[in-house]
Design a protein around this motif. Structure first.
Motif, PDB file in Angstrom:
ATOM      1  N   VAL A 141      83.067  63.038  35.696  1.00  0.00           N
ATOM      2  CA  VAL A 141      82.149  62.396  36.755  1.00  0.00           C
ATOM      3  C   VAL A 141      82.574  62.975  38.107  1.00  0.00           C
ATOM      4  O   VAL A 141      83.829  63.231  38.146  1.00  0.00           O
ATOM      5  N   THR A 142      81.340  63.222  38.927  1.00  0.00           N
ATOM      6  CA  THR A 142      81.592  63.813  40.068  1.00  0.00           C
ATOM      7  C   THR A 142      80.724  62.778  41.064  1.00  0.00           C
ATOM      8  O   THR A 142      79.458  62.665  40.679  1.00  0.00           O
ATOM      9  N   ALA A 143      81.447  62.117  41.968  1.00  0.00           N
ATOM     10  CA  ALA A 143      80.783  61.165  42.845  1.00  0.00           C
ATOM     11  C   ALA A 143      80.416  61.728  44.338  1.00  0.00           C
ATOM     12  O   ALA A 143      81.361  62.405  44.786  1.00  0.00           O
ATOM     13  N   ILE A 144      79.310  61.978  44.734  1.00  0.00           N
ATOM     14  CA  ILE A 144      78.926  62.467  46.158  1.00  0.00           C
ATOM     15  C   ILE A 144      78.452  61.429  46.974  1.00  0.00           C
ATOM     16  O   ILE A 144      77.907  60.483  46.788  1.00  0.00           O
ATOM     17  N   GLU A 145      78.750  61.799  48.307  1.00  0.00           N
ATOM     18  CA  GLU A 145      78.280  60.726  49.247  1.00  0.00           C
ATOM     19  C   GLU A 145      78.023  61.498  50.516  1.00  0.00           C
ATOM     20  O   GLU A 145      78.574  62.331  50.928  1.00  0.00           O
ATOM     21  N   ALA A 146      76.735  61.073  51.121  1.00  0.00           N
ATOM     22  CA  ALA A 146      76.220  61.960  52.320  1.00  0.00           C
ATOM     23  C   ALA A 146      77.176  61.573  53.652  1.00  0.00           C
ATOM     24  O   ALA A 146      77.342  62.433  54.391  1.00  0.00           O
ATOM     25  N   ARG A 147      77.700  60.546  53.767  1.00  0.00           N
ATOM     26  CA  ARG A 147      78.335  60.041  54.798  1.00  0.00           C
ATOM     27  C   ARG A 147      79.822  60.559  54.843  1.00  0.00           C
ATOM     28  O   ARG A 147      80.261  61.187  53.907  1.00  0.00           O
ATOM     29  N   GLU A 148      80.323  60.388  55.819  1.00  0.00           N
ATOM     30  CA  GLU A 148      81.838  61.078  55.965  1.00  0.00           C
ATOM     31  C   GLU A 148      82.729  60.048  55.515  1.00  0.00           C
ATOM     32  O   GLU A 148      83.877  60.138  55.694  1.00  0.00           O
ATOM     33  N   ARG A 149      82.247  59.004  55.247  1.00  0.00           N
ATOM     34  CA  ARG A 149      83.187  57.733  54.480  1.00  0.00           C
ATOM     35  C   ARG A 149      82.602  57.079  53.289  1.00  0.00           C
ATOM     36  O   ARG A 149      81.380  57.298  53.121  1.00  0.00           O
ATOM     37  N   THR A 150      83.302  56.523  52.451  1.00  0.00           N
ATOM     38  CA  THR A 150      82.722  55.951  51.451  1.00  0.00           C
ATOM     39  C   THR A 150      82.382  54.468  51.770  1.00  0.00           C
ATOM     40  O   THR A 150      82.780  53.954  52.909  1.00  0.00           O
ATOM     41  N   GLY A 151      81.837  53.702  50.870  1.00  0.00           N
ATOM     42  CA  GLY A 151      81.669  52.238  51.109  1.00  0.00           C
ATOM     43  C   GLY A 151      80.170  51.877  51.175  1.00  0.00           C
ATOM     44  O   GLY A 151      79.510  50.828  50.943  1.00  0.00           O
ATOM     45  N   GLY A 152      79.335  52.768  51.725  1.00  0.00           N
ATOM     46  CA  GLY A 152      77.856  52.482  51.874  1.00  0.00           C
ATOM     47  C   GLY A 152      77.728  51.766  52.855  1.00  0.00           C
ATOM     48  O   GLY A 152      78.096  51.570  53.980  1.00  0.00           O
ATOM     49  N   ARG A 153      76.953  50.382  52.262  1.00  0.00           N
ATOM     50  CA  ARG A 153      76.550  49.351  53.144  1.00  0.00           C
ATOM     51  C   ARG A 153      78.039  48.345  53.484  1.00  0.00           C
ATOM     52  O   ARG A 153      78.065  47.401  54.205  1.00  0.00           O
ATOM     53  N   ILE A 154      78.818  48.727  52.864  1.00  0.00           N
ATOM     54  CA  ILE A 154      80.441  48.075  53.090  1.00  0.00           C
ATOM     55  C   ILE A 154      80.990  49.047  54.087  1.00  0.00           C
ATOM     56  O   ILE A 154      81.191  49.955  53.943  1.00  0.00           O
ATOM     57  N   MET A 155      81.183  48.294  55.295  1.00  0.00           N
ATOM     58  CA  MET A 155      81.808  49.030  56.537  1.00  0.00           C
ATOM     59  C   MET A 155      82.379  48.156  57.319  1.00  0.00           C
ATOM     60  O   MET A 155      82.290  46.852  57.621  1.00  0.00           O
ATOM     61  N   SER A 156      83.392  48.712  57.784  1.00  0.00           N
ATOM     62  CA  SER A 156      84.325  48.036  58.631  1.00  0.00           C
ATOM     63  C   SER A 156      84.675  48.609  60.117  1.00  0.00           C
ATOM     64  O   SER A 156      84.552  49.808  60.088  1.00  0.00           O
ATOM     65  N   MET A 157      84.617  47.811  61.128  1.00  0.00           N
ATOM     66  CA  MET A 157      84.827  48.302  62.326  1.00  0.00           C
ATOM     67  C   MET A 157      85.813  47.277  63.266  1.00  0.00           C
ATOM     68  O   MET A 157      85.596  45.927  63.137  1.00  0.00           O
ATOM     69  N   GLY A 158      86.951  47.890  63.556  1.00  0.00           N
ATOM     70  CA  GLY A 158      88.002  47.017  64.332  1.00  0.00           C
ATOM     71  C   GLY A 158      88.578  45.901  63.329  1.00  0.00           C
ATOM     72  O   GLY A 158      89.018  44.985  63.731  1.00  0.00           O
ATOM     73  N   GLY A 159      88.586  46.343  62.129  1.00  0.00           N
ATOM     74  CA  GLY A 159      89.053  45.374  61.190  1.00  0.00           C
ATOM     75  C   GLY A 159      87.941  44.000  60.660  1.00  0.00           C
ATOM     76  O   GLY A 159      88.401  43.144  60.014  1.00  0.00           O
ATOM     77  N   HIS A 160      86.907  44.476  61.067  1.00  0.00           N
ATOM     78  CA  HIS A 160      85.684  43.360  60.771  1.00  0.00           C
ATOM     79  C   HIS A 160      84.772  44.001  59.819  1.00  0.00           C
ATOM     80  O   HIS A 160      84.596  45.190  59.773  1.00  0.00           O
ATOM     81  N   ASP A 161      84.291  43.090  58.890  1.00  0.00           N
ATOM     82  CA  ASP A 161      83.172  43.457  58.142  1.00  0.00           C
ATOM     83  C   ASP A 161      81.947  43.604  58.772  1.00  0.00           C
ATOM     84  O   ASP A 161      81.341  42.369  59.401  1.00  0.00           O
ATOM     85  N   MET A 162      81.151  44.710  58.787  1.00  0.00           N
ATOM     86  CA  MET A 162      80.052  45.003  59.405  1.00  0.00           C
ATOM     87  C   MET A 162      78.864  44.801  58.643  1.00  0.00           C
ATOM     88  O   MET A 162      77.505  45.050  59.171  1.00  0.00           O
ATOM     89  N   GLY A 163      79.145  45.013  57.507  1.00  0.00           N
ATOM     90  CA  GLY A 163      77.975  44.885  56.345  1.00  0.00           C
ATOM     91  C   GLY A 163      78.115  43.368  55.598  1.00  0.00           C
ATOM     92  O   GLY A 163      78.461  42.348  56.330  1.00  0.00           O
ATOM     93  N   PRO A 164      78.022  43.414  54.449  1.00  0.00           N
ATOM     94  CA  PRO A 164      78.360  42.185  53.482  1.00  0.00           C
ATOM     95  C   PRO A 164      79.957  41.521  53.840  1.00  0.00           C
ATOM     96  O   PRO A 164      80.679  42.424  53.953  1.00  0.00           O
ATOM     97  N   SER A 165      79.701  40.228  53.922  1.00  0.00           N
ATOM     98  CA  SER A 165      81.164  39.430  54.027  1.00  0.00           C
ATOM     99  C   SER A 165      81.489  38.705  53.091  1.00  0.00           C
ATOM    100  O   SER A 165      82.651  38.325  52.722  1.00  0.00           O
ATOM    101  N   TRP A 166      80.651  37.968  52.313  1.00  0.00           N
ATOM    102  CA  TRP A 166      80.843  36.831  51.667  1.00  0.00           C
ATOM    103  C   TRP A 166      80.515  36.895  50.072  1.00  0.00           C
ATOM    104  O   TRP A 166      79.876  37.813  49.917  1.00  0.00           O
ATOM    105  N   VAL A 167      81.377  36.006  49.181  1.00  0.00           N
ATOM    106  CA  VAL A 167      81.150  36.078  47.757  1.00  0.00           C
ATOM    107  C   VAL A 167      81.179  34.535  47.606  1.00  0.00           C
ATOM    108  O   VAL A 167      81.576  33.769  48.411  1.00  0.00           O
ATOM    109  N   TRP A 168      80.581  34.299  46.460  1.00  0.00           N
ATOM    110  CA  TRP A 168      80.249  32.963  46.028  1.00  0.00           C
ATOM    111  C   TRP A 168      80.771  32.558  44.747  1.00  0.00           C
ATOM    112  O   TRP A 168      80.871  33.493  43.961  1.00  0.00           O
ATOM    113  N   ALA A 169      81.126  31.218  44.475  1.00  0.00           N
ATOM    114  CA  ALA A 169      81.721  31.006  42.938  1.00  0.00           C
ATOM    115  C   ALA A 169      81.120  31.244  42.150  1.00  0.00           C
ATOM    116  O   ALA A 169      81.570  31.461  40.750  1.00  0.00           O
ATOM    117  N   HIS A 170      79.548  31.400  42.029  1.00  0.00           N
ATOM    118  CA  HIS A 170      78.732  31.582  40.947  1.00  0.00           C
ATOM    119  C   HIS A 170      78.542  33.103  40.599  1.00  0.00           C
ATOM    120  O   HIS A 170      78.122  33.452  39.809  1.00  0.00           O
TER     121      HIS A 170
END
Length: 335
Positions: free
Chosen positions: A28-57
């Motif tokens: 497996v080779t994984a490639i990413e256009a950004r200079e970081r991994t995570g895609g829409r998961i993104m952190s700034m200043g220790g805060h979630d700037m993309g998705p934040s939540w998960v639910w019990a179901h």
């Protein structure tokens, strides 16, 4: 026996999960256009700037969090909510829905933990520009390199996969139209986190939750972490970005009082401007959650389109990203 070569486009949650699940069976080779991994998961200043939540179901994401030895904590909802109305700010007791949870240390901890399980690090700054079917192989051309592989999993948002990559032979018109018509989850969103020295709203009996048709933030929630006090809000579609920060502070002061006037930090991500997430087709806000879920391949099955938008359940969410990775992995185990 020599492993077949598999290339994964995109190192968001779906791409990383796919890589971890398939690396025993494939090279497996994984490639990413950004200079970081995570895609829409993104952190700034220790805060979630993309998705934040998960639910019990959401069993897939909960199972992954447990597997990765990460911890959850409940979203803070104790206290009154606010309605930002033209005639003034109104307080009310919100109806209690299904509880939501956040990951200690941020959602990005999932990305970090998955990367540690990879046999090979993700190749960053690799923008795919073309996929070509050549005999039984797929030639992947990026701005920096060229790969010859047996299979490709594209975890890009479907619209981005059609608009940013050329295919030789071209995508069939039916498939092209199908992918173009799938909205990018978060493609229109803009999220703002406002950090404060203390969570003064909690002390005043407020949950931090607010709803507003005035804006610029349409929906606001408590975003405190273990060591930082913060609120976050989704930017309303009619907000003016030229004066956004000033307008947000003015709104929060109207809602929460004078202590809201002096934040210690403001973080903003406008996902419409994230070229590796959103496309011009995503410029209009969604009126409802799209009916996600699709099964699409090209080059006689050698290129598979997968990701949270392809999930048959929980599409758009973190859980959907994992579900799609599991489904593709299952199909490739027997391929």
């Amino acid at each position: 026996m020599k492993k077949k070569k598999l290339l994964i486009i995109g190192a968001g949650l779906s791409g990383l999960c796919s890589a971890v699940l398939l690396q025993e069976s494939y090279d497996v080779t994984a490639i990413e256009a950004r200079e970081r991994t995570g895609g829409r998961i993104m952190s700034m200043g220790g805060h979630d700037m993309g998705p934040s939540w998960v639910w019990a179901h959401q069993k897939n994401i909960l199972e992954l969090i447990e597997t990765l030895s990460l911890e959850l904590f409940p979203q803070y909802i104790r206290g009154l909510a606010l309605y930002d109305a033209p005639e003034g700010v109104q307080r009310f007791n919100p109806s209690v829905g299904a509880p939501s949870y956040r990951v200690k240390g941020g959602i990005g901890q999932i990305v970090v933990a998955l990367e540690k399980r990879l046999d090979k690090p993700v190749n960053l700054n690799e923008t795919v520009i073309a996929l070509t079917e050549l005999d039984e192989k797929v030639i992947v051309k990026t701005l920096a390199d060229r790969y010859e592989v047996d299979r490709v999993i594209s975890t890009l948002p479907p619209r981005l996969a059609t608009q940013s990559i050329e295919y030789f032979p071209a995508l069939p018109s039916v498939l092209y139209t199908q992918l173009q018509n799938i909205p990018t989850w978060m493609g229109y969103s803009a999220k703002c986190v406002i950090e404060y020295p203390e969570a003064f709203w909690r002390e005043e009996g407020l949950s931090g939750f607010a709803v507003s048709h005035l804006g610029p933030l349409g929906e606001i929630h408590d975003a405190c972490t273990a060591d930082k006090a913060a609120l976050f809000g989704f930017v309303h579609s009619h907000a003016k970005f030229e004066s956004l920060e000033e307008d947000i502070i003015r709104q929060l002061t109207r809602l929460y009082g004078g202590k809201a006037r002096s934040p210690s930090g403001i973080y903003l991500v406008d996902w419409k401007k994230e070229r590796y997430t959103s496309t011009p087709l995503d410029a209009m806000p969604l009126r409802e959650h799209p009916a996600y879920g699709f099964d699409a391949t090209h080059f006689n099955g050698k290129v598979i389109f997968s990701g949270t938008e392809s999930a048959l359940s929980e599409g758009g969410y973190l859980d959907g990203a994992i579900a799609s990775a599991k489904l593709v992995a299952q199909s490739l185990y027997v391929a």
